[in-house]
Enzyme design. Structure first.
Site, PDB file in Angstrom:
ATOM      1  N   TRP A  77       0.857  -1.198   0.000  1.00 30.14           N
ATOM      2  CA  TRP A  77       0.000   0.000   0.000  1.00 30.14           C
ATOM      3  C   TRP A  77       0.881   1.231   0.000  1.00 30.14           C
ATOM      4  O   TRP A  77       1.885   1.251   0.722  1.00 30.14           O
ATOM      5  CB  TRP A  77      -0.873  -0.028   1.258  1.00 30.14           C
ATOM      6  CG  TRP A  77      -1.780   1.146   1.469  1.00 30.14           C
ATOM      7  CD1 TRP A  77      -3.102   1.229   1.156  1.00 30.14           C
ATOM      8  CD2 TRP A  77      -1.456   2.405   2.093  1.00 30.14           C
ATOM      9  NE1 TRP A  77      -3.613   2.440   1.524  1.00 30.14           N
ATOM     10  CE2 TRP A  77      -2.620   3.189   2.103  1.00 30.14           C
ATOM     11  CE3 TRP A  77      -0.290   2.952   2.619  1.00 30.14           C
ATOM     12  CZ2 TRP A  77      -2.662   4.473   2.621  1.00 30.14           C
ATOM     13  CZ3 TRP A  77      -0.313   4.239   3.144  1.00 30.14           C
ATOM     14  CH2 TRP A  77      -1.496   4.985   3.131  1.00 30.14           C
ATOM     15  N   ASP A  99      12.358  -1.701  10.839  1.00 34.09           N
ATOM     16  CA  ASP A  99      11.134  -1.425  10.102  1.00 34.09           C
ATOM     17  C   ASP A  99      10.237  -0.543  10.974  1.00 34.09           C
ATOM     18  O   ASP A  99       9.761  -0.969  12.018  1.00 34.09           O
ATOM     19  CB  ASP A  99      10.425  -2.745   9.775  1.00 34.09           C
ATOM     20  CG  ASP A  99       9.273  -2.582   8.807  1.00 34.09           C
ATOM     21  OD1 ASP A  99       8.570  -1.558   8.891  1.00 34.09           O
ATOM     22  OD2 ASP A  99       9.060  -3.494   7.993  1.00 34.09           O
ATOM     23  N   ALA A 139       8.330  -8.062   5.098  1.00 37.60           N
ATOM     24  CA  ALA A 139       7.838  -6.919   5.886  1.00 37.60           C
ATOM     25  C   ALA A 139       6.314  -6.854   5.827  1.00 37.60           C
ATOM     26  O   ALA A 139       5.739  -5.802   5.548  1.00 37.60           O
ATOM     27  CB  ALA A 139       8.472  -5.617   5.391  1.00 37.60           C
ATOM     28  N   SER A 154       4.514  -6.115   2.548  1.00 40.52           N
ATOM     29  CA  SER A 154       3.624  -5.288   3.360  1.00 40.52           C
ATOM     30  C   SER A 154       2.173  -5.735   3.195  1.00 40.52           C
ATOM     31  O   SER A 154       1.841  -6.890   3.477  1.00 40.52           O
ATOM     32  CB  SER A 154       3.834  -3.816   3.003  1.00 40.52           C
ATOM     33  OG  SER A 154       3.311  -2.970   3.989  1.00 40.52           O
ATOM     34  N   THR A 155       1.286  -4.864   2.710  1.00 40.95           N
ATOM     35  CA  THR A 155      -0.093  -5.276   2.454  1.00 40.95           C
ATOM     36  C   THR A 155      -0.135  -6.423   1.450  1.00 40.95           C
ATOM     37  O   THR A 155      -0.989  -7.315   1.538  1.00 40.95           O
ATOM     38  CB  THR A 155      -0.916  -4.092   1.922  1.00 40.95           C
ATOM     39  OG1 THR A 155      -0.909  -3.044   2.894  1.00 40.95           O
ATOM     40  CG2 THR A 155      -2.349  -4.493   1.633  1.00 40.95           C
ATOM     41  N   HIS A 183      11.550  -0.776   6.176  1.00 35.86           N
ATOM     42  CA  HIS A 183      10.364  -1.371   5.550  1.00 35.86           C
ATOM     43  C   HIS A 183      10.540  -1.465   4.033  1.00 35.86           C
ATOM     44  O   HIS A 183      10.054  -2.410   3.409  1.00 35.86           O
ATOM     45  CB  HIS A 183       9.133  -0.520   5.878  1.00 35.86           C
ATOM     46  CG  HIS A 183       7.839  -1.158   5.492  1.00 35.86           C
ATOM     47  ND1 HIS A 183       7.369  -2.305   6.092  1.00 35.86           N
ATOM     48  CD2 HIS A 183       6.898  -0.818   4.563  1.00 35.86           C
ATOM     49  CE1 HIS A 183       6.198  -2.641   5.567  1.00 35.86           C
ATOM     50  NE2 HIS A 183       5.904  -1.762   4.622  1.00 35.86           N
TER      51      HIS A 183
END
Length: 278
Positions: free
Chosen positions: A31, A229, A124, A97-98, A258
């Site tokens: 995201w 992160d 991450a 991530s997302t 991140h």
């Protein structure tokens, strides 16, 4: 430009590079970015003989800016629409991530049941859940995510600039070597997408409990995260993922941010290649 239309009529943009008979690697972006965030990985793995595929999540990048479906179930079913359309088998799915949440939901509910997945990588990533709950008291409080929503609503362009130039890549650290080009590219990707999709996506990436998804990921899974992160605290993500996954390998990178897939691509790419070939 290539698109697939999902069951609810949403057009999803995707890239498909390399030999069609090579093992596919499917990349799932974070995201509020797009498949362009995987440039360093797609070119690397293409050069190493793989077929590389990535799509823009609904409301992101070049995919349709639809008003609904901004949740993990739709994210995963959209990814399934791409993999089914291309008939990808023996694939490695890598999510950041997302996108890691998207991978977990896809692999658990679509990829493994259809026999399409060989391995997975969570980089991450947000599972099992970012929000502080009774089940996961080490998570972040709701006011953190309310702050994201407020900042995005007030001035999305400035908010995205602040994230990219600050905590995302660790550019706010005293010793950091800031890359304006990296910041500009992050901002470009974010601003290409829909403000509504980005706003709704905050709930999706922060409040979705994916404990069951992780437990159902029976394929070998590599978990990668930096211990600096500032977006997804690694003890509340990578460590828990490794505990919940049936077949996990955990790799924590000292001092990495991140956004390590971009700013430390040389190290990450080599480790990804070693895992995929193992």
């Amino acid at each position: 430009m290539s698109y697939v239309t999902t069951q609810d009529g949403t057009e999803i943009f995707y890239k498909d590079w390399g030999p069609k008979d090579a093992q596919p690697i499917v990349f799932h972006h974070g995201w509020p970015l797009s498949s362009d965030d995987w440039d360093a990985q797609m070119l690397f793995f293409l050069a190493n003989g793989f077929r590389v595929v990535a799509h823009d999540r609904r409301g992101h990048g070049r995919s349709a800016q639809v008003p609904t479906g901004h949740d993990m179930d739709h994210y995963a079913s959209d990814a399934a629409a791409v993999t089914d359309h291309l008939n990808l088998k023996n694939a490695v799915h890598i999510g950041h991530s997302t996108g890691g949440g998207e991978v977990a939901r896809y692999v658990a509910q679509h990829g493994i049941p259809k026999g399409r997945v060989a391995k997975a990588v969570l980089v991450a990533s947000v599972p099992p859940i970012m929000l502080k709950t009774d089940r996961y008291p080490g998570g972040l409080t709701i006011d953190v995510f309310d702050g994201f929503r407020s900042a995005l609503s007030a001035n999305r362009a400035q908010f995205f600039r602040d994230v990219a130039s600050g905590p995302f890549y660790g550019f706010n650290r005293p010793e950091a070597k800031v890359s304006d080009a990296v910041v500009d590219n992050w901002w470009r990707q974010g601003m290409t997408g829909s403000a509504l999709a980005h706003y709704a996506g905050i709930k999706a990436f922060s409040e979705t409990d994916q404990t069951d998804d992780l437990k159902a990921m029976t394929v070998p899974t590599l978990v990668m995260q930096g211990d600096d992160d500032q977006i997804v605290p690694y003890k509340n993500a990578a460590v828990l993922q490794a505990e919940l996954l049936p077949d996990a390998t955990l790799k924590v990178y000292p001092g990495y941010s991140h956004g390590m897939l971009t700013v430390n691509a040389d190290v990450l790419n080599a480790d990804l290649l070693a895992f995929i070939r193992s």
